[in-house]
Design an enzyme around this catalytic site. Sequence first.
Site, short mmCIF file in Angstrom:
data_model
loop_
_atom_site.label_atom_id
_atom_site.label_comp_id
_atom_site.label_asym_id
_atom_site.label_seq_id
_atom_site.Cartn_x
_atom_site.Cartn_y
_atom_site.Cartn_z
N CYS A 132 48.08 135.70 68.27
CA CYS A 132 47.12 134.74 68.85
C CYS A 132 45.68 134.95 68.35
CB CYS A 132 47.17 134.82 70.37
SG CYS A 132 47.45 136.46 71.02
N HIS A 245 41.40 133.70 74.45
CA HIS A 245 40.77 134.79 73.71
C HIS A 245 39.45 134.28 73.12
CE1 HIS A 245 44.43 136.86 74.31
NE2 HIS A 245 44.95 136.81 73.10
N1 LIG Z 1 51.13 135.96 75.60
C1 LIG Z 1 50.57 135.57 74.46
O1 LIG Z 1 49.43 135.09 74.39
C2 LIG Z 1 51.33 135.70 73.18
C3 LIG Z 1 50.76 135.18 72.03
C4 LIG Z 1 51.43 135.30 70.83
C5 LIG Z 1 52.64 135.93 70.83
N2 LIG Z 1 53.20 136.42 71.98
C6 LIG Z 1 54.51 137.05 71.91
O2 LIG Z 1 55.42 136.31 72.69
C7 LIG Z 1 56.42 137.16 73.21
C8 LIG Z 1 56.56 136.96 74.72
O3 LIG Z 1 55.33 137.10 75.34
P1 LIG Z 1 55.06 136.66 76.85
O4 LIG Z 1 53.61 136.81 76.98
O5 LIG Z 1 55.68 135.35 77.16
O6 LIG Z 1 55.83 137.81 77.69
P2 LIG Z 1 56.42 137.79 79.17
O7 LIG Z 1 55.70 136.87 80.07
O8 LIG Z 1 56.53 139.23 79.56
O9 LIG Z 1 57.91 137.20 78.97
C9 LIG Z 1 58.89 137.87 78.23
C10 LIG Z 1 60.09 136.97 78.06
O10 LIG Z 1 61.04 137.63 77.22
C11 LIG Z 1 62.30 137.66 77.87
N3 LIG Z 1 63.06 138.84 77.51
C12 LIG Z 1 62.73 140.13 77.70
N4 LIG Z 1 63.73 140.94 77.26
C13 LIG Z 1 64.70 140.13 76.79
C14 LIG Z 1 65.98 140.35 76.21
N5 LIG Z 1 66.47 141.59 76.03
N6 LIG Z 1 66.72 139.29 75.84
C15 LIG Z 1 66.25 138.04 76.03
N7 LIG Z 1 65.04 137.74 76.57
C16 LIG Z 1 64.28 138.80 76.95
C17 LIG Z 1 61.96 137.67 79.35
O11 LIG Z 1 63.09 137.25 80.07
P3 LIG Z 1 63.45 137.85 81.54
O12 LIG Z 1 62.78 136.93 82.52
O13 LIG Z 1 64.94 137.71 81.58
O14 LIG Z 1 62.98 139.25 81.59
C18 LIG Z 1 60.82 136.64 79.37
O15 LIG Z 1 61.35 135.34 79.31
C19 LIG Z 1 56.03 138.55 72.75
O16 LIG Z 1 56.71 138.80 71.54
C20 LIG Z 1 54.56 138.44 72.47
O17 LIG Z 1 54.12 139.37 71.54
C21 LIG Z 1 52.56 136.33 73.15
#
Ligand SMILES: NC(=O)c1ccc[n+]([C@@H]2O[C@H](COP(=O)([O-])OP(=O)(O)OC[C@H]3O[C@@H](n4cnc5c(N)ncnc54)[C@H](OP(=O)(O)O)[C@@H]3O)[C@@H](O)[C@H]2O)c1
Length: 352
Positions: A132, A245
Amino acid sequence: MTQRTPLTIAVVGATGVVGQTMIQVLTEREFPLRELRLLASGRSAGRTVSVGGRTIEVGEAVPEAFAGVDIALFSAGGTVSEDLAPAAVARGATVIDNSNAWRMTPGVPLVVSQVNPDDAGTHEGIIANPNCSTMQLVPVLMALRDSVGLERVIVDTYQSVSGTGADAITELEGQVRAHVEGSAAENTVYPHPIAFNAVPEIDIFLPNGYSREEWKVVQESRKILHLPDLRISATAVRIPVFVSHSEAVHVETRAAITPDEARTLFAAVPGVVVQDDPANHVYPLATEAAGRDEVFVGRVRRDESIPDGRGLAFWVVSDNLRKGAATNAVEIAELIAARGWIPRASERAGAA
Ligand SMILES: NC(=O)c1ccc[n+]([C@@H]2O[C@H](COP(=O)([O-])OP(=O)(O)OC[C@H]3O[C@@H](n4cnc5c(N)ncnc54)[C@H](OP(=O)(O)O)[C@@H]3O)[C@@H](O)[C@H]2O)c1
């Protein structure tokens, strides 16, 4: 296949903050869907999610879940992407991956929709969505690269807690509540309290002293801008903001440029909005960028530490969940659908 041919889209990490935003963006943009398949871990399988008035059951992200999927939007962390993206590709899906797993892999395009869309055309099944912090920086840097050239870039980030995920949002809320109630604050997501603080540690520290978040900005910017030798350095700081951000950027350009010329160039980039009237307190703000898809830039001024009018300083703000993650992923999906790039490059008619 045209952009309007309905497709089967899987969202992996559909219960997370980025996954939820992906579903919202797909709905808002009326992405033509044959089926929307929502996947998460076994913990969430069976939960239901309401999408545009319909109830969709969340399935477990396992290899078989990708049968019949045209595009899989992954947002469930690097380990899940490493494990499951190849399985999805093997079943014919094109993966747009939001994690750090594939971004720097040679042959995997790393794409910002308005900066290097043509790179997506070379994909062999996986297209990476940048970090991001990189995402909001490169559209603005592109304008300078293409006009006066980039000599050196310094970027310092002020990053919101939603960039860490749902648990971090809960942690900040809990710490603010604890402060108001006069009780002890707990921190489990971050190494220090994030409320009323500024923490210069995002992701792990690398042997060179940079955090991995800082190094992502360095490496990903070089790859996206096709400037492998770009001199660029970053400091990444987590602050107690929920969404968006902000970045303080200092650029040394090859040729001279005035702030007025820079504002004109920035405003001409699709998806970039100039907000720059400091006398009237107008400049990009995290709170105002939240919920928007654009990258906002302001406080454009000459960097007086650089001679010959070759220095610029400015402030860039964008919603990390939307353009920083979900919106760009959906824009890539729209792009590859419109250009007929959903099969991998080597499988397209006429490919060598
Ligand atoms: N937040 C940001 O601004 C942002 C920006 C760019 C990239 N990202 C990337 O996006 C990804 C997710 O971020 P987030 O912020 O959405 O995190 P989050 O709110 O913690 O959500 C994580 C998600 O991943 C799922 N998950 C976790 N372990 C899993 C598994 N073993 N198999 C399948 N699904 C699984 C979770 O499902 P459950 O509900 O089943 O646990 C939930 O849906 C990360 O790779 C992060 O680096 C985030």
